[in-house]
Design an enzyme around this catalytic site. Structure first.
Site, mmCIF file in Angstrom:
data_model
loop_
_atom_site.group_PDB
_atom_site.id
_atom_site.type_symbol
_atom_site.label_atom_id
_atom_site.label_comp_id
_atom_site.label_asym_id
_atom_site.label_seq_id
_atom_site.Cartn_x
_atom_site.Cartn_y
_atom_site.Cartn_z
ATOM 1 N N CYS A 144 33.321 62.491 57.736
ATOM 2 C CA CYS A 144 32.360 61.455 57.366
ATOM 3 C C CYS A 144 31.418 62.006 56.309
ATOM 4 O O CYS A 144 31.321 63.211 56.099
ATOM 5 C CB CYS A 144 31.567 61.031 58.608
ATOM 6 S SG CYS A 144 30.390 59.712 58.310
ATOM 7 N N ASN B 86 49.071 71.218 59.261
ATOM 8 C CA ASN B 86 49.098 69.781 59.013
ATOM 9 C C ASN B 86 48.167 69.333 57.896
ATOM 10 O O ASN B 86 48.369 68.266 57.310
ATOM 11 C CB ASN B 86 48.753 69.024 60.293
ATOM 12 C CG ASN B 86 47.426 69.459 60.882
ATOM 13 O OD1 ASN B 86 47.226 70.635 61.175
ATOM 14 N ND2 ASN B 86 46.510 68.532 61.071
#
Length: 392
Positions: free
Chosen positions: A327, A148
Site C-alpha cells: 500500500c 515468486n
C-alpha cells in the site's frame, strides 16, 4: 500478466476432471468400503501414482493437501514437532513465501529458534553462508526453488550436496523446498535435487485451485497439522476431492512434459518485454537478475512512482499484474524480498511484477510495452515520490 499469482485452468486438465464431477458412481467417499467408495479410491490412487510417476518417486510419498500454503505449513510444523526432541533450530531464507515465513514465526513462539539465510543482489541464497548457520540442533532447512516475486532460482542441489557432508550419514538436518513456481519452467525431480520434502500447488500449473501436495521422502517423520480421520496415510485428515486430485495430476504431467519448450518460449517474451520497457521508460530498474532467473517473472521498479498506484492505473487500462508494495501508506513496508536483495526502499515501493505463462502471447507483451509508459507518466505527474526523481 499475473501468472505467478495463479493460472487459468488448462482445457486438457478440465477434460480429465469431468467424469469425476458428473458421474455419480465416481463421487463416493474414497474411505468407504462399498462399490462407489472403491471406485473413488481407485481414482485417488490413479492421481497419486500419476504424480509420483511424473516426479519419479513412490506414490506412498505423496500427501494431498488443500493448497501450497497448507503444504508449506505441514512441512514446517510437521517436521518441527516430530523432531523437536532432536533439536529446535530451523533455517529459512530471507525471501521465502509468507506461508513459510509466518509458519516460522509461529514456531518461534513455540520455543524454536529461526535463522534467516541472506541473499545477494540477484536474490540468490549464498550456499556457504547458509551452511555456516547450521548448528548441532538444526533439524530443518527450507529454501524455495524459484522465488515468486523476482523469479530467482535457488541453488537447491548445491545446498543438498553440502548437507550430505554435514550429515555424515545422519538424517538431520532435513531439506525442504517450495517448488510451486518451478514446475512449469524447470525439472522438479526431488531425488535429483536431493531434497527431503517438496511443496507443489495445482493452481500455479494450470490445474484446479484448492489442492496441493507435499512430497515426503520415505522414512521422514512428520506430525499432522489437520487431524481427524486416517486419510492421506494418516498425515492429513479430511475426505479427499477426487476430481481436484485427477486435475492436479494431469496438470503436473503436462507441465513437466513441456517445461523445456515453455522455458525457451517465455525467455523470448521476457527479453522482448524487458528491452521494450528499458527503451520506452526512463528511470526503469530491473529487480529480476539476468543470472539464474525464471523467464516467467520480471520484477521492475519505476523511479518516481508508487507500485500500487501503478497497478490500479494499469488495471483500469486492462492490464493485470501485481506489486510487492502492499500500500502507499507510509506505515506499511515494501516487499521484504526486495529489501533483502538490497533494493532501496523508494524503488521497492515503486515495483511491479509481471509474470508470464502458457497462454501469454506476443500481443500481450506488446500491449504492456505500449500502455505501461502511459501509466508511468500519469503516476509521475501526480505522485509525491516523483518530485525527488524529477529534480535529479
Amino acid at each position: 500478466m499475473d501468472y505467478a499469482a495463479t493460472t487459468p485452468l488448462d482445457p486438457r486438465v478440465f477434460e480429465s476432471m469431468v467424469p469425476y464431477m458428473t458421474d455419480a458412481t465416481l463421487q463416493g467417499n474414497p474411505s468407504s468400503m462399498h462399490a462407489f467408495g472403491r471406485l473413488s479410491k481407485h481414482g485417488l490412487d490413479t492421481a497419486r501414482n500419476s504424480i509420483a510417476k511424473t516426479l519419479n518417486v513412490n506414490g506412498q510419498e505423496i500427501i494431498f493437501t488443500g493448497s501450497g500454503t497448507e503444504s508449506d505449513n505441514l512441512a514446517l510444523f510437521g517436521i518441527a514437532r516430530a523432531y523437536k526432541d532432536k533439536g529446535k533450530h530451523i533455517i529459512i531464507s530471507q525471501i521465502e513465501h509468507k506461508a513459510i515465513v509466518e509458519s516460522a514465526k509461529v514456531l518461534e513462539r513455540e520455543g524454536f529458534s529461526i535463522s534467516y539465510a541472506s541473499v545477494d543482489k540477484n536474490g540468490v541464497v549464498d550456499v556457504e553462508k547458509l551452511i555456516s548457520l547450521i548448528r548441532p540442533d538444526t533439524i530443518l532447512i527450507s529454501v524455495m526453488y524459484i522465488n515468486n516475486e523476482v523469479g530467482s532460482i535457488q541453488p537447491i542441489k548445491a545446498i543438498a550436496d553440502a548437507l550430505i557432508k554435514i550429515r555424515d550419514g545422519k538424517e538431520l538436518p532435513l531439506l525442504h523446498t517450495d517448488a510451486c513456481q518451478a514446475a512449469s519452467v524447470i525439472s522438479i525431480d526431488p531425488n535429483m535435487l536431493g531434497v527431503d520434502l517438496m511443496t507443489l500447488n495445482s493452481g500455479k500449473i494450470y490445474g484446479p485451485k484448492g489442492i496441493g501436495c507435499l512430497w515426503l521422502r520415505h522414512g521422514v517423520r512428520i506430525t499432522p497439522v489437520i487431524v481427524g480421520g486416517d486419510q492421506e496415510l494418516g498425515f492429513r485428515a479430511g475426505t479427499e476431492n477426487i476430481s481436484l486430485a485427477i486435475g492436479f495430476a494431469k496438470a503436473l504431467e503436462l507441465a513437466q512434459n513441456d517445461y523445456e519448450n515453455e522455458n525457451l518460449r517465455l525467455k523470448n517474451f521476457h527479453k522482448i518485454l524487458k528491452d521494450g520497457l528499458k527503451e520506452k521508460i526512463t528511470g526503469t530498474h530491473f529487480n529480476t537478475s539476468e543470472k539464474t532467473f525464471s523467464p516467467s517473472v520480471l520484477n521492475v521498479s519505476f523511479a518516481g512512482t508508487e507500485g500500487e498506484s501503478l497497478l490500479l492505473d494499469l488495471d483500469h487500462r486492462g492490464i493485470c499484474c501485481s506489486t510487492g508494495s502492499a500500500c502507499a501508506a507510509t506505515d506499511l513496508k515494501p516487499s521484504y524480498v526486495l529489501l533483502a536483495m538490497g533494493v532501496p526502499e523508494e524503488l521497492a515501493h515503486a515495483s511491479l511484477r509481471f509474470s508470464l505463462g502458457r497462454f501469454t502471447t506476443i500481443d500481450d507483451i506488446e500491449q504492456v510495452i505500449k500502455i505501461l509508459p502511459l501509466s508511468v507518466n500519469r503516476i509521475r505527474s501526480i505522485c509525491p515520490q516523483a518530485v525527488d526523481y524529477l529534480n535529479k
